[in-house]
Design a protein around this motif. Sequence first.
Motif, PDB file in Angstrom:
ATOM      1  N   GLY A 373       0.813  -1.296   0.061  1.00 42.87           N
ATOM      2  CA  GLY A 373      -0.143  -0.097   0.045  1.00 42.87           C
ATOM      3  C   GLY A 373       0.702   1.108   0.017  1.00 42.87           C
ATOM      4  N   LEU A 374       1.121   1.720   1.285  1.00 40.45           N
ATOM      5  CA  LEU A 374       2.152   2.943   1.452  1.00 40.45           C
ATOM      6  C   LEU A 374       3.663   2.595   0.980  1.00 40.45           C
ATOM      7  N   ARG A 375       4.145   3.206  -0.036  1.00 41.94           N
ATOM      8  CA  ARG A 375       5.301   2.464  -0.668  1.00 41.94           C
ATOM      9  C   ARG A 375       6.366   3.296   0.362  1.00 41.94           C
ATOM     10  N   GLY A 376       6.457   2.886   1.675  1.00 39.13           N
ATOM     11  CA  GLY A 376       7.494   3.149   2.529  1.00 39.13           C
ATOM     12  C   GLY A 376       7.079   3.043   3.904  1.00 39.13           C
ATOM     13  N   ARG A 377       7.836   3.331   4.790  1.00 35.93           N
ATOM     14  CA  ARG A 377       7.424   3.491   6.436  1.00 35.93           C
ATOM     15  C   ARG A 377       8.006   4.654   6.812  1.00 35.93           C
ATOM     16  N   ILE A 378       7.175   5.332   7.669  1.00 37.49           N
ATOM     17  CA  ILE A 378       7.234   6.429   8.401  1.00 37.49           C
ATOM     18  C   ILE A 378       7.231   6.255   9.810  1.00 37.49           C
ATOM     19  N   GLY A 379       8.315   6.190  10.411  1.00 33.43           N
ATOM     20  CA  GLY A 379       8.403   6.017  12.024  1.00 33.43           C
ATOM     21  C   GLY A 379       8.322   4.908  12.495  1.00 33.43           C
ATOM     22  N   ILE A 380       7.693   3.851  11.829  1.00 39.82           N
ATOM     23  CA  ILE A 380       7.405   2.294  12.345  1.00 39.82           C
ATOM     24  C   ILE A 380       8.385   1.528  11.224  1.00 39.82           C
ATOM     25  N   TRP A 381       9.495   1.279  11.367  1.00 45.93           N
ATOM     26  CA  TRP A 381      10.490   0.739  10.521  1.00 45.93           C
ATOM     27  C   TRP A 381      10.253  -0.824  10.475  1.00 45.93           C
ATOM     28  N   PRO A 382      10.611  -1.149   9.300  1.00 42.10           N
ATOM     29  CA  PRO A 382      10.719  -2.819   8.975  1.00 42.10           C
ATOM     30  C   PRO A 382      11.606  -3.369  10.300  1.00 42.10           C
ATOM     31  N   GLU A 383      11.078  -4.530  10.510  1.00 40.82           N
ATOM     32  CA  GLU A 383      11.757  -5.353  11.932  1.00 40.82           C
ATOM     33  C   GLU A 383      12.241  -6.640  11.631  1.00 40.82           C
ATOM     34  N   ILE A 384      13.265  -7.023  12.199  1.00 38.21           N
ATOM     35  CA  ILE A 384      13.749  -8.343  12.457  1.00 38.21           C
ATOM     36  C   ILE A 384      13.741  -8.698  13.995  1.00 38.21           C
ATOM     37  N   THR A 385      13.093  -9.595  14.354  1.00 37.12           N
ATOM     38  CA  THR A 385      12.942  -9.815  15.996  1.00 37.12           C
ATOM     39  C   THR A 385      13.680 -10.908  16.352  1.00 37.12           C
ATOM     40  N   VAL A 386      14.378 -10.845  17.428  1.00 36.48           N
ATOM     41  CA  VAL A 386      15.342 -11.970  18.027  1.00 36.48           C
ATOM     42  C   VAL A 386      14.597 -12.147  19.319  1.00 36.48           C
ATOM     43  N   LEU A 387      14.241 -13.444  19.545  1.00 36.55           N
ATOM     44  CA  LEU A 387      13.704 -13.750  21.130  1.00 36.55           C
ATOM     45  C   LEU A 387      14.332 -14.940  21.547  1.00 36.55           C
ATOM     46  N   THR A 388      14.827 -14.612  22.937  1.00 37.05           N
ATOM     47  CA  THR A 388      15.638 -15.824  23.686  1.00 37.05           C
ATOM     48  C   THR A 388      14.726 -16.172  24.704  1.00 37.05           C
ATOM     49  N   LEU A 389      14.587 -17.534  24.615  1.00 38.57           N
ATOM     50  CA  LEU A 389      13.755 -18.261  25.811  1.00 38.57           C
ATOM     51  C   LEU A 389      14.736 -18.486  26.899  1.00 38.57           C
ATOM     52  N   LYS A 390      14.388 -18.287  27.930  1.00 38.69           N
ATOM     53  CA  LYS A 390      14.813 -18.612  29.169  1.00 38.69           C
ATOM     54  C   LYS A 390      14.163 -19.120  30.353  1.00 38.69           C
ATOM     55  N   ARG A 391      14.651 -20.391  30.976  1.00 37.23           N
ATOM     56  CA  ARG A 391      13.818 -20.889  32.098  1.00 37.23           C
ATOM     57  C   ARG A 391      13.964 -20.019  33.357  1.00 37.23           C
ATOM     58  N   GLY A 392      12.892 -19.653  33.971  1.00 37.52           N
ATOM     59  CA  GLY A 392      12.917 -19.039  35.035  1.00 37.52           C
ATOM     60  C   GLY A 392      11.462 -18.298  35.381  1.00 37.52           C
ATOM     61  N   ALA A 393      11.379 -17.940  36.391  1.00 39.64           N
ATOM     62  CA  ALA A 393      10.222 -16.759  36.712  1.00 39.64           C
ATOM     63  C   ALA A 393       9.906 -15.780  35.646  1.00 39.64           C
ATOM     64  N   ALA A 394       8.634 -15.394  35.031  1.00 43.03           N
ATOM     65  CA  ALA A 394       8.423 -14.268  34.129  1.00 43.03           C
ATOM     66  C   ALA A 394       9.042 -12.911  34.712  1.00 43.03           C
ATOM     67  N   ALA A 395       9.600 -12.356  33.795  1.00 42.09           N
ATOM     68  CA  ALA A 395      10.187 -11.134  34.269  1.00 42.09           C
ATOM     69  C   ALA A 395      10.106  -9.961  33.318  1.00 42.09           C
ATOM     70  N   VAL A 396       9.126 -10.294  32.205  1.00 45.22           N
ATOM     71  CA  VAL A 396       8.818  -9.071  31.254  1.00 45.22           C
ATOM     72  C   VAL A 396       7.400  -8.747  31.432  1.00 45.22           C
ATOM     73  N   GLN A 397       7.019  -7.455  31.225  1.00 40.83           N
ATOM     74  CA  GLN A 397       5.780  -6.932  31.541  1.00 40.83           C
ATOM     75  C   GLN A 397       5.111  -6.666  30.310  1.00 40.83           C
ATOM     76  N   ALA A 398       3.811  -6.469  30.154  1.00 40.54           N
ATOM     77  CA  ALA A 398       3.452  -6.350  28.793  1.00 40.54           C
ATOM     78  C   ALA A 398       3.736  -4.900  28.227  1.00 40.54           C
ATOM     79  N   ALA A 399       3.845  -4.770  27.020  1.00 42.70           N
ATOM     80  CA  ALA A 399       4.156  -3.710  26.267  1.00 42.70           C
ATOM     81  C   ALA A 399       3.061  -2.758  26.017  1.00 42.70           C
TER      82      ALA A 399
END
Length: 399
Positions: A373-399
């Motif tokens: 649609g929009l031939r570009g991105r403004i402020g919301i840039w294209p993304e590569i995500t890296v997730l690391t899984l760890k064993r333990g109690a949850a330490a990340v809060q919702a975004a």
Amino acid sequence: MAQRFILILLLLVVGDLYFYQAVTTLTQNPLLHTAYWLVDLGIIGGIASILFIRRAGHTPQRLINGLMAALLLIFIPRLFSSVLLMAEDVTRLFRGFPARNLYVSEATLALAGVVFLVVLFGLTTGKHFYQLKRETLYFPDLPEAFDGFTITQFSDVHSGSFTDAKGVQKGLDLVKDQKSDLLLFTGDLVNNMASEMDPWIPRFATLHAPYGNYSVLGNHDYGDYARWESSAAKAANLERLKAIHEEIGFKLLLNEAVTIRKQDQSISLVGVENWGKGGFHKYGDLEKATANVPDNAFKILMSHDPSHWDEVTLGHNQHIHLTLAGHTHGMQFGIEMFGFKWSPIKYFYKQWAGLYQQGSKYLYVNRGFGFHGLRGRIGIWPEITVLTLKRGAAAVQAA
């Protein structure tokens, strides 16, 4: 949804009228005033032309793309910079509404110029301004062998929109540089036609991960938004697209699950076909996909549309630890800085970008690799995500 579009349109109109006050404060030249409104009339005429042409059975995509760019370059700077004039009016209210301050109007035009440059960057360079996002997620029941296990996720390639091979390669190199254990793609490889991917197969075929490459389909992959000469042609297109997933080295999961083994332990990777709320098709079948998955298995779900998480996944009889989605693109327009994020897409999707959490269940929504649609991105840039899984109690809060 119609009410939200009307609200956005109203904001643009108010911003336009406010910005005009800065222009009239700084110059009384009638030619400049006329030119200001001629630009608006030209854009309105373009919108009317598109509506007329579409009613005649045609989709003028180039005209739509050009008009969208013009709207962003003209109205967004006006809207954002008009905030200064609105703030000035708050003070003028208590001062009997004196004439506008020349310095405030000058600052308004200067801010508009800055926003214009940001928008211009997004339309020219932003489409391949790839950003790496990292998250570490903790799970008390993660098998010990998977402690520190890494996943690279990318989504929404939309290869039919690509024209810059070097730009695309920049994103693929970023994917490869992560050297993650598992590589996952969460749908929308093309805009409509499987053939859109043909020029890019050799480049995407270079992506590899030691524990495998897996993928699911997105709403665009089914060809639902194109006109086909027959239902057989549409079906053949989908079969060709499925074959392309195999050619680039990805195992396409169609309402099914696979077991990822490490040492003598395992996790279950589940993939469903596209399922979306509203007018989107509901091809996904989580019940079928998890039919042979043990209840006590650690589960990662790939589901293109994040609305599936709220509507189906959270209430599913099996515990889905982590869901990976895409689809929204963050609308390819918004603001993200210093922990703050906003995009108009938030008024249509509750979960639209980044990490979300409900109890011990997580959802990550990738902002997308490509654009549509929009031939570009403004402020919301294209993304590569890296997730690391760890064993333990949850330490990340919702975004």
